[in-house]
Design an enzyme around this catalytic site. Structure first.
Site, PDB file in Angstrom:
ATOM      1  N   THR A  96      27.966 -25.954   5.899  1.00  0.00           N
ATOM      2  CA  THR A  96      29.329 -25.352   6.621  1.00  0.00           C
ATOM      3  C   THR A  96      30.391 -25.136   5.686  1.00  0.00           C
ATOM      4  O   THR A  96      31.051 -24.763   6.540  1.00  0.00           O
ATOM      5  CB  THR A  96      29.122 -27.434   7.105  1.00  0.00           C
ATOM      6  N   THR A  97      30.203 -25.880   4.275  1.00  0.00           N
ATOM      7  CA  THR A  97      31.319 -24.937   3.262  1.00  0.00           C
ATOM      8  C   THR A  97      31.291 -23.673   2.831  1.00  0.00           C
ATOM      9  O   THR A  97      32.032 -22.883   3.209  1.00  0.00           O
ATOM     10  CB  THR A  97      30.685 -25.756   1.887  1.00  0.00           C
ATOM     11  N   ASP A 388      21.858 -33.908   5.915  1.00  0.00           N
ATOM     12  CA  ASP A 388      20.985 -32.513   5.242  1.00  0.00           C
ATOM     13  C   ASP A 388      20.327 -32.204   5.086  1.00  0.00           C
ATOM     14  O   ASP A 388      19.431 -31.356   5.822  1.00  0.00           O
ATOM     15  CB  ASP A 388      23.188 -32.007   4.545  1.00  0.00           C
TER      16      ASP A 388
END
Length: 547
Positions: A96-97, A388
């Site tokens: 995501t980052t 995650d």
């Protein structure tokens, strides 16, 4: 607009309208601001963010999806970038980052091209061509998990966990995640809903464990009941085990004392008959989702039968999936066939509180991970890291494809895009090169967050790729090394979805040249001049960041 000298108003004057380059600049600035917020968290040496909600509850994390989800972002363009993170979180679970940083960099490069005279439509076309080609290149770089699948999956999980959980225990945590995913894999598909995560605050991280079975927050109703039962035969009762109540109010008149005694005996006989059905079925453990009369509980436990009540419905379903038992709504229908089985029933109790473990459930369709840590914040952070890890292992299991991590695949894709650009011709090739530069931002940011020289790092990585396409950044030494040999790998799906989501979000922002916004009392629009300093000296629109 005027006609015959008279103005014609076609837009509600109460709405604010921003046009052309001003609208585009404002949207790009807002998107870049979102990227700058999470940029410092990228990579194994990324920094953490502390989020404090109005109640004073604290969350400390470097998980991009968590940070962006908990922020109060108002600007519509910024929300579009947050959706990139949400998309990656739901489809791949990680990256995501990286996706948000990539999106912000795409828009930053596009802004430079537009200022130099390139039309946004040309940039959009170039970005779409580059995204399509980048996906092809990523797929060509992917390798199969192969025969040594479990070890490769462990490396995938470790790569995801690094920087989010204690490095001392990342191997242990990765192995537990892989064991859990492989235990519930069915025909190549993994449903993570079948992995129950239980938190146990007060233990040690190294005591975190995988249970091939189910853990519930219940213990036997009798404190003196034995802590363990080997090979339990489990009855799942989805009905009340107590005296029934009439639908309407009723009165019972008793004229003699003996009648009271007879009535009580009949009531007890009805209760004990319920218990006898359990005993005749051969069960020695009873989980009831409804109420259970204390007399029944005592009757069962005096005969060595574990009994507990008011088990949550979701736990009842997990018990059925783990043990193979079938929940019964009519206790008279309970037979040996409906019983579930496990290798061991074990209680971990403190007074009337605690947990019950059903271990070694062969062929279990539901399994558990018990997370332990010294404080609630430690356990919560561990839960985010494990979430995650489970998702990336799921991706690798279902797709069977992984690529080199550590910025290696991004560098290689960027190099091949630059070689591809001249063949496209026209100004679109400028956008393709800008796309490649945006990909370089990921290894550059990883290097910056590790305290390394970004220019030297990128130069060394590009030079190393002439001989090894899997060369990535070793953040400890700063050298370019083979990431597969170092065990730093990512699922192909994470990279592909990151490219697709990031490029689509950038294209949507670039295609907007007019904004109409209704005013809301007490709300201030984000203006380019409302700037906030970020960690690396960049300027960006101040966004509302409280939870």
């Amino acid at each position: 607009m005027e006609k015959g000298g008279q103005p014609i108003i076609i837009v509600d004057p109460r709405k604010e309208q921003t046009k052309g380059k001003e609208a585009l600049s404002m949207n790009i600035a807002a998107a870049k601001a979102v990227a700058s917020i999470v940029k410092s968290t990228l990579g194994p040496r990324g920094m953490d963010k502390m989020l404090v909600n109005p109640l004073g509850d604290i969350t400390i994390t470097n998980d991009g999806a968590t940070i962006l989800h908990d922020m109060s972002i108002e600007h519509p363009a910024a929300k579009m970038v947050v959706e990139v993170a949400e998309s990656l979180e739901s489809s791949a679970g990680d990256g995501t980052t990286s996706a948000v940083v990539f999106t912000g960099s795409l828009l930053e490069k596009a802004e430079s091209l537009i200022e130099s005279g390139v039309h946004p439509t040309v940039v959009v076309k170039g970005y779409r061509l580059a995204a399509e080609k980048a996906v092809e290149i990523f797929e060509s770089l992917a390798v199969s998990t192969g025969e040594n699948e479990k070890e490769m999956l462990i490396e995938v999980a470790r790569t995801s966990i690094t920087g989010k959980a204690s490095e001392k225990y990342n191997r242990l945590i990765a192995e537990l995640c892989v064991d859990a995913v492989l235990a519930i894999r069915e025909r190549g598909i993994v449903d993570l809903k079948d992995i129950i995560i239980t938190k146990d605050v007060g233990g040690k991280i190294e005591e975190t464990e995988f249970v091939e079975g189910i853990v519930i927050d219940k213990v036997a109703l009798d404190r003196e009941f034995p802590q363990k039962i080997k090979n339990p035969r489990i009855a799942l009762i989805d009905a009340p085990m107590e005296s029934g109540k009439t639908a309407n109010k009723a009165k019972l008149q008793i004229s003699a004392y003996g009648d009271i005694e007879n009535f009580v005996k009949q009531e007890e006989a009805a209760l004990f008959e319920m218990a006898d059905h359990v005993i005749r079925a051969g069960a020695n453990a009873v989980f009831c989702s409804k109420g259970m009369d204390d007399k029944i509980a005592a009757y069962l436990q005096n005969r060595g039968i574990y009994a507990t009540r008011r088990v949550k419905n979701e736990d009842m379903q997990h018990l059925a999936d783990a043990t193979g038992g079938r929940p019964i709504r009519n206790i008279k229908e309970l037979t040996q066939k409906e019983l579930g089985h496990a290798g061991l029933l074990e209680q971990d109790r403190n007074g009337d509180q605690g947990k019950t473990y059903l271990r070694d459930c062969k062929g279990a369709k539901s399994v558990s991970l018990v997370l332990r840590g010294g404080t609630e914040h430690v356990v919560d952070n561990l839960e985010r890291a494990i979430d995650d890890a489970l998702r990336v292992v799921k991706c690798a299991v279902e797709d069977g494809k992984v690529v080199a991590g550590g910025g290696a695949s991004e560098i290689e894709v960027a190099l091949e895009l630059r070689a591809f650009a001249p063949g496209v011709g026209g100004r679109e090739q400028m956008a393709i090169r800008a796309f490649a530069d945006a990909l370089d931002e990921i290894p550059r940011t990883i290097a910056r967050n590790a305290g390394l020289d970004t220019i030297n790092t990128l130069v060394n990585l590009r030079a190393k790729h002439a001989e090894n396409k899997n060369a990535g950044l070793n953040i400890v030494t700063g050298a370019a090394e083979d990431m597969f040999e170092k065990g730093i790998v990512d699922p192909l799906r994470v990279k592909v979805n990151s490219i697709k989501a990031g490029s689509e979000a950038a294209v949507m922002v670039l295609r907007v040249d007019d904004m109409l916004r209704a005013q809301r009392t007490g709300m201030q629009d984000v203006k380019p001049e409302h700037m906030a300093s970020t960690y690396d000296g960049m300027s960006a629109p101040a966004l509302n960041m409280h939870r």
